[in-house]
Design an enzyme around this catalytic site. Structure first.
Site, PDB file in Angstrom:
ATOM      1  N   TRP A  34       0.819  -1.210   0.000  1.00 21.33           N
ATOM      2  CA  TRP A  34       0.000   0.000   0.000  1.00 21.33           C
ATOM      3  C   TRP A  34       0.858   1.268   0.000  1.00 21.33           C
ATOM      4  CZ3 TRP A  34      -0.490  -4.099   3.359  1.00 21.33           C
ATOM      5  CH2 TRP A  34       0.210  -4.003   4.565  1.00 21.33           C
ATOM      6  N   ARG A  35       2.177   1.089  -0.094  1.00 24.01           N
ATOM      7  CA  ARG A  35       3.037   2.267  -0.179  1.00 24.01           C
ATOM      8  C   ARG A  35       3.513   2.518  -1.603  1.00 24.01           C
ATOM      9  NH1 ARG A  35       6.849   1.788   5.311  1.00 24.01           N
ATOM     10  NH2 ARG A  35       5.169   2.184   6.819  1.00 24.01           N
ATOM     11  N   GLU A  47      -5.374   0.861   5.884  1.00 21.94           N
ATOM     12  CA  GLU A  47      -5.462   1.293   7.275  1.00 21.94           C
ATOM     13  C   GLU A  47      -6.588   0.591   8.034  1.00 21.94           C
ATOM     14  OE1 GLU A  47      -3.356   2.834   8.915  1.00 21.94           O
ATOM     15  OE2 GLU A  47      -2.087   3.644   7.336  1.00 21.94           O
ATOM     16  N   THR A  53      -4.462  -5.579  13.589  1.00 25.88           N
ATOM     17  CA  THR A  53      -4.102  -6.733  12.768  1.00 25.88           C
ATOM     18  C   THR A  53      -2.679  -6.560  12.252  1.00 25.88           C
ATOM     19  OG1 THR A  53      -6.411  -6.824  12.057  1.00 25.88           O
ATOM     20  CG2 THR A  53      -4.851  -8.161  10.814  1.00 25.88           C
ATOM     21  N   LEU A  90     -10.300 -12.526   8.446  1.00 27.81           N
ATOM     22  CA  LEU A  90      -9.526 -11.369   8.912  1.00 27.81           C
ATOM     23  C   LEU A  90     -10.011 -10.867  10.275  1.00 27.81           C
ATOM     24  CD1 LEU A  90      -7.132  -9.708   7.941  1.00 27.81           C
ATOM     25  CD2 LEU A  90      -8.720  -8.197   6.726  1.00 27.81           C
ATOM     26  N   TYR A  92     -12.957  -9.059  13.091  1.00 34.23           N
ATOM     27  CA  TYR A  92     -13.595  -7.733  13.265  1.00 34.23           C
ATOM     28  C   TYR A  92     -14.377  -7.360  12.000  1.00 34.23           C
ATOM     29  CZ  TYR A  92     -11.080  -6.875  17.625  1.00 34.23           C
ATOM     30  OH  TYR A  92     -10.611  -6.940  18.911  1.00 34.23           O
ATOM     31  N   TYR A 130      -7.486   7.924  14.586  1.00 33.53           N
ATOM     32  CA  TYR A 130      -6.221   7.413  14.039  1.00 33.53           C
ATOM     33  C   TYR A 130      -6.266   7.335  12.517  1.00 33.53           C
ATOM     34  CZ  TYR A 130      -3.011   4.363  11.873  1.00 33.53           C
ATOM     35  OH  TYR A 130      -2.116   3.891  10.957  1.00 33.53           O
ATOM     36  N   ASP A 148      -1.601   5.685  16.693  1.00 28.07           N
ATOM     37  CA  ASP A 148      -1.977   4.281  16.859  1.00 28.07           C
ATOM     38  C   ASP A 148      -1.128   3.673  17.977  1.00 28.07           C
ATOM     39  OD1 ASP A 148       0.512   4.217  15.726  1.00 28.07           O
ATOM     40  OD2 ASP A 148       0.084   2.466  14.483  1.00 28.07           O
ATOM     41  N   THR A 319     -11.795 -12.246  21.637  1.00 27.71           N
ATOM     42  CA  THR A 319     -11.195 -11.277  22.550  1.00 27.71           C
ATOM     43  C   THR A 319     -11.867 -11.319  23.917  1.00 27.71           C
ATOM     44  OG1 THR A 319     -10.716  -9.876  20.666  1.00 27.71           O
ATOM     45  CG2 THR A 319     -10.530  -8.881  22.830  1.00 27.71           C
TER      46      THR A 319
END
Length: 371
Positions: A34-35, A47, A53, A90, A92, A130, A148, A319
């Site tokens: 992603w950069r 993000e 994660t 993944l 959440y 964030y 973060d 969690t």
DNA sequence: CAGGCGTGGAG
DNA sequence: TCTCCAAGCCT
């Protein structure tokens, strides 16, 4: 008394810190998918995936997601089931639905023109302080912090800040410090450099502060108290819950029900579950389970059996909860669905649904794992 | 504000 | 096996 930072650096020291950090980042910064560019859509997707994660977990999901939904418009227009499928495993899962909602907001509310400030970005669903800071600084060059877990840890150590990072009110203390030490001309690179620092030399476990490019600025290192920072109160342990999981089979396949949109594993598909802890003490035998199972199929009177001629206990820890599930199976002659949303799914089509990991464990206990 | 919300890796 | 996470946000 959570004190603010008592010794802010001089302007000279701030500039030396910026130089040391950014020169290291230019040389050693990680080359992540992603950069490749600063496209706000790419930044947003990465993000959101990276929330709670690890990078190495995210990388394959990111590639697949961008290939499947190349633009914010494509994501906005996609069926929700496809978005959830791309998120399968993944965790959440509300992130996936919120991400698509945010994409729709950009397309509809902003007519496809991205809001370019952290304050505006935070109005998008699933984008908090964030992520708004990350997108605004990386994609649009706004000089705002992206606070973060890495930033908390790095700055807690650099300045020996002892505010409890588990408390929301601590965020402002860190944001104020970061605002003062960040270069206004490279805010995105600065924020990403802090994250790289926080995942390497200044990581949580087994850090190596001596070789950090900013070791000379690290007060916790200079005072040999690195592991005292950051200060973070601990979370409660998971609560144990007991369920009967019903593997109901017919000629049309296995019975799956879709979970409610709100709460755990929202919108995902699972075997019917019966909360054992809710049953009366006297009703822990198959009769009680059978009557409860009748709500899922037209025909009651199913004969439930312990799967695999035993009482297999399938465990899964989230969690905040640990589920201990007794897996029961039944064969039924009917394929009528009494309550929706529910579906009969043939074994060779199990991958057409989005299944949480806990459901995959149930399938594995039946010898039905896919792939 | 405190609690809910997943998963896989590391020690 | 057990603990603690890892680029948080929503209600």
């Amino acid at each position: 008394m959570d004190k603010r930072v008592d010794k802010m650096w001089s302007q000279t020291k701030i500039e030396q810190f910026q130089k040391a950090l950014l020169e290291w980042y230019d040389q050693e910064g990680r080359d992540l998918p992603w950069r490749q560019d600063h496209d706000p859509y790419h930044v947003m997707v990465s993000e959101i995936m990276l929330q709670q994660t690890q990078v190495q977990t995210v990388i394959p999901y990111y590639h697949n997601f961008i290939a499947k939904f190349p633009t914010v418009a494509a994501l906005a227009a996609a069926p929700e089931a496809e978005v959830l499928k791309a998120w399968e495993g993944l965790g959440y899962y509300s992130r996936a639905r919120n991400l698509q909602t945010a994409a729709k907001q950009v397309v509809q509310d902003y007519d496809g023109v991205w809001p370019q400030t952290a304050a505006e970005l935070q109005k998008l669903q699933g984008i908090g302080p964030y992520t708004a800071g990350a997108i605004a600084s990386i994609a649009f060059g706004e000089p705002v912090p992206a606070v973060d877990g890495n930033a908390f840890r790095v700055f807690a150590r650099l300045f020996k800040i002892d505010a409890d990072i588990a408390q929301p009110k601590s965020r402002g203390i860190f944001a104020d410090v970061i605002q003062q030490v960040m270069p206004k001309d490279r805010p995105g690179d600065f924020n990403q450099a802090i994250m790289d620092l926080g995942s390497t030399y200044m990581r949580a476990k087994d850090p190596d502060p001596a070789h950090s490019p900013v070791a000379a600025f690290d007060q916790s290192y200079l005072d040999d108290v690195v592991l005292d920072y950051p200060v973070k109160t601990k979370k409660a342990k998971p609560v144990v819950k007991h369920y009967f999981a019903l593997g109901i089979h017919s000629e049309a396949g296995w019975l799956f029900v879709q979970r409610p949109s709100t709460g755990m594993l929202g919108d995902l598909w699972m075997f019917p579950l019966i909360n054992q802890d809710d049953l009366p003490e006297s009703a822990l035998e198959a009769e009680a389970i059978e009557s409860a199972s009748a709500q899922f199929a037209e025909e009651s009177g199913l004969t439930l059996e312990f799967a695999n001629a035993g009482a297999p206990l399938v465990k899964h820890t989230f969690t905040h909860q640990q589920w201990q599930m007794t897996l029961l199976t039944a064969e039924t002659p009917t394929t009528t669905l009494k309550y929706l949303p529910a579906r009969w799914v043939p074994v060779d089509q199990l991958d057409s649904l989005t299944l949480p990991t806990v459901q995959k464990k149930l399938l594995a206990a039946l010898g039905l794992e896919q792939k």
